[in-house]
Write a protein that holds these residues in place. Structure first.
Motif, PDB file in Angstrom:
ATOM      1  N   PHE A  98      -2.429   6.004  -9.203  1.00  0.00           N
ATOM      2  CA  PHE A  98      -3.669   6.271  -8.478  1.00  0.00           C
ATOM      3  C   PHE A  98      -3.420   6.036  -6.989  1.00  0.00           C
ATOM      4  CE2 PHE A  98      -5.238   5.317 -12.729  1.00  0.00           C
ATOM      5  CZ  PHE A  98      -6.137   6.350 -12.916  1.00  0.00           C
ATOM      6  N   PRO A  99      -4.228   6.645  -6.124  1.00  0.00           N
ATOM      7  CA  PRO A  99      -4.014   6.533  -4.669  1.00  0.00           C
ATOM      8  C   PRO A  99      -4.522   5.200  -4.103  1.00  0.00           C
ATOM      9  CG  PRO A  99      -5.955   7.840  -5.095  1.00  0.00           C
ATOM     10  CD  PRO A  99      -5.344   7.525  -6.446  1.00  0.00           C
ATOM     11  N   ILE A 100      -3.771   4.126  -4.316  1.00  0.00           N
ATOM     12  CA  ILE A 100      -4.175   2.799  -3.853  1.00  0.00           C
ATOM     13  C   ILE A 100      -3.711   2.578  -2.422  1.00  0.00           C
ATOM     14  CG2 ILE A 100      -3.881   0.318  -4.224  1.00  0.00           C
ATOM     15  CD1 ILE A 100      -3.587   0.926  -7.197  1.00  0.00           C
ATOM     16  N   ASP A 101      -4.608   2.030  -1.607  1.00  0.00           N
ATOM     17  CA  ASP A 101      -4.264   1.667  -0.235  1.00  0.00           C
ATOM     18  C   ASP A 101      -3.063   0.721  -0.283  1.00  0.00           C
ATOM     19  OD1 ASP A 101      -4.115   0.759   2.372  1.00  0.00           O
ATOM     20  OD2 ASP A 101      -6.223   0.221   2.510  1.00  0.00           O
ATOM     21  N   ASP A 102      -2.005   1.019   0.465  1.00  0.00           N
ATOM     22  CA  ASP A 102      -0.773   0.241   0.350  1.00  0.00           C
ATOM     23  C   ASP A 102      -0.608  -0.834   1.423  1.00  0.00           C
ATOM     24  OD1 ASP A 102      -0.284   1.856   2.513  1.00  0.00           O
ATOM     25  OD2 ASP A 102       1.592   2.673   1.764  1.00  0.00           O
ATOM     26  N   ARG A 103      -1.684  -1.193   2.126  1.00  0.00           N
ATOM     27  CA  ARG A 103      -1.591  -2.284   3.096  1.00  0.00           C
ATOM     28  C   ARG A 103      -1.323  -3.602   2.381  1.00  0.00           C
ATOM     29  NH1 ARG A 103      -6.970  -1.205   6.574  1.00  0.00           N
ATOM     30  NH2 ARG A 103      -7.583  -0.301   4.602  1.00  0.00           N
ATOM     31  N   ASP A 104      -0.685  -4.536   3.085  1.00  0.00           N
ATOM     32  CA  ASP A 104      -0.449  -5.862   2.524  1.00  0.00           C
ATOM     33  C   ASP A 104      -1.775  -6.494   2.115  1.00  0.00           C
ATOM     34  OD1 ASP A 104       2.282  -5.683   2.915  1.00  0.00           O
ATOM     35  OD2 ASP A 104       2.238  -6.781   4.820  1.00  0.00           O
ATOM     36  N   PHE A 105      -1.742  -7.219   1.012  1.00  0.00           N
ATOM     37  CA  PHE A 105      -2.943  -7.885   0.505  1.00  0.00           C
ATOM     38  C   PHE A 105      -3.224  -9.118   1.355  1.00  0.00           C
ATOM     39  CE2 PHE A 105      -4.874 -10.697  -2.904  1.00  0.00           C
ATOM     40  CZ  PHE A 105      -6.114 -10.098  -2.860  1.00  0.00           C
ATOM     41  N   GLN A 106      -4.359  -9.122   2.019  1.00  0.00           N
ATOM     42  CA  GLN A 106      -4.814 -10.252   2.819  1.00  0.00           C
ATOM     43  C   GLN A 106      -6.210 -10.614   2.326  1.00  0.00           C
ATOM     44  OE1 GLN A 106      -4.494  -9.085   6.939  1.00  0.00           O
ATOM     45  NE2 GLN A 106      -2.284  -8.994   6.841  1.00  0.00           N
ATOM     46  N   PRO A 107      -6.283 -11.445   1.287  1.00  0.00           N
ATOM     47  CA  PRO A 107      -7.578 -11.715   0.666  1.00  0.00           C
ATOM     48  C   PRO A 107      -8.579 -12.327   1.640  1.00  0.00           C
ATOM     49  CG  PRO A 107      -5.915 -13.220  -0.173  1.00  0.00           C
ATOM     50  CD  PRO A 107      -5.211 -12.245   0.700  1.00  0.00           C
ATOM     51  N   HIS A 108      -9.767 -11.752   1.655  1.00  0.00           N
ATOM     52  CA  HIS A 108     -10.832 -12.194   2.543  1.00  0.00           C
ATOM     53  C   HIS A 108     -12.154 -11.628   2.044  1.00  0.00           C
ATOM     54  CE1 HIS A 108      -9.939  -8.141   3.911  1.00  0.00           C
ATOM     55  NE2 HIS A 108     -11.177  -8.111   4.383  1.00  0.00           N
TER      56      HIS A 108
END
Length: 155
Positions: A98-108
């Motif tokens: 699926f087309p998932i945003d590939d930015r680093d995960f920065q939980p907030h």
């Protein structure tokens, strides 16, 4: 329309943040931690993939501190953030293709889309109540309205 997978803190956690940090004007019922942003993916295809995933065990989080990304002001997360990262990895893994945003995960948790020094200062010493993460939601966002179209519990 866009689609995303998220965790929503319980109402008492959102209420505590809203009453502890003056100036927050965004709607607390929309506050969430995004695990995967899927854009315009078809929910009829995403939901079965999430339903078959092994998402892991419940764990605890708390809202604590804050920061900003350009004009966005956010509350940070404390508690078992390692389990949060592992949950995010399992969600992304089950949605491969699926087309998932590939930015680093920065939980907030975004609390304002407009920079406010007073909100950021109010978040600096904030430590909210702990809560159990017991599931994830598949959410459709359309014209500023969020609709939870599927929910999966952690065993």
């Amino acid at each position: 329309m866009s689609l995303f997978v998220a965790i929503f803190p319980p109402e008492d956690v959102r209420r505590d943040l809203a009453s502890s940090v003056p100036g927050i004007r965004s709607r607390a019922d929309k506050w969430h931690v995004t695990l995967a942003f899927l854009g315009d993916a078809d929910p009829a295809l995403v939901a079965p993939a999430l339903g078959q995933a092994s998402l892991g065990d419940p764990f605890t989080l708390r809202l604590t501190g804050g920061g900003r990304f350009r004009s966005v002001v956010w509350a940070g997360l404390g508690g078992d953030v390692a389990s949060l990262g592992a949950l995010r990895d399992r969600v992304v893994g089950c949605l491969a293709g699926f087309p998932i945003d590939d930015r680093d995960f920065q939980p907030h948790l975004t609390v304002s889309y407009r920079y406010s020094a007073s909100i950021l200062n109010g978040l600096a010493d904030y430590a909210g109540p702990e809560w159990w993460v017991r599931g994830v939601s598949l959410v459709r966002s359309a014209e500023g309205t969020y609709s939870r179209i599927g929910e999966w519990t952690l065993p």
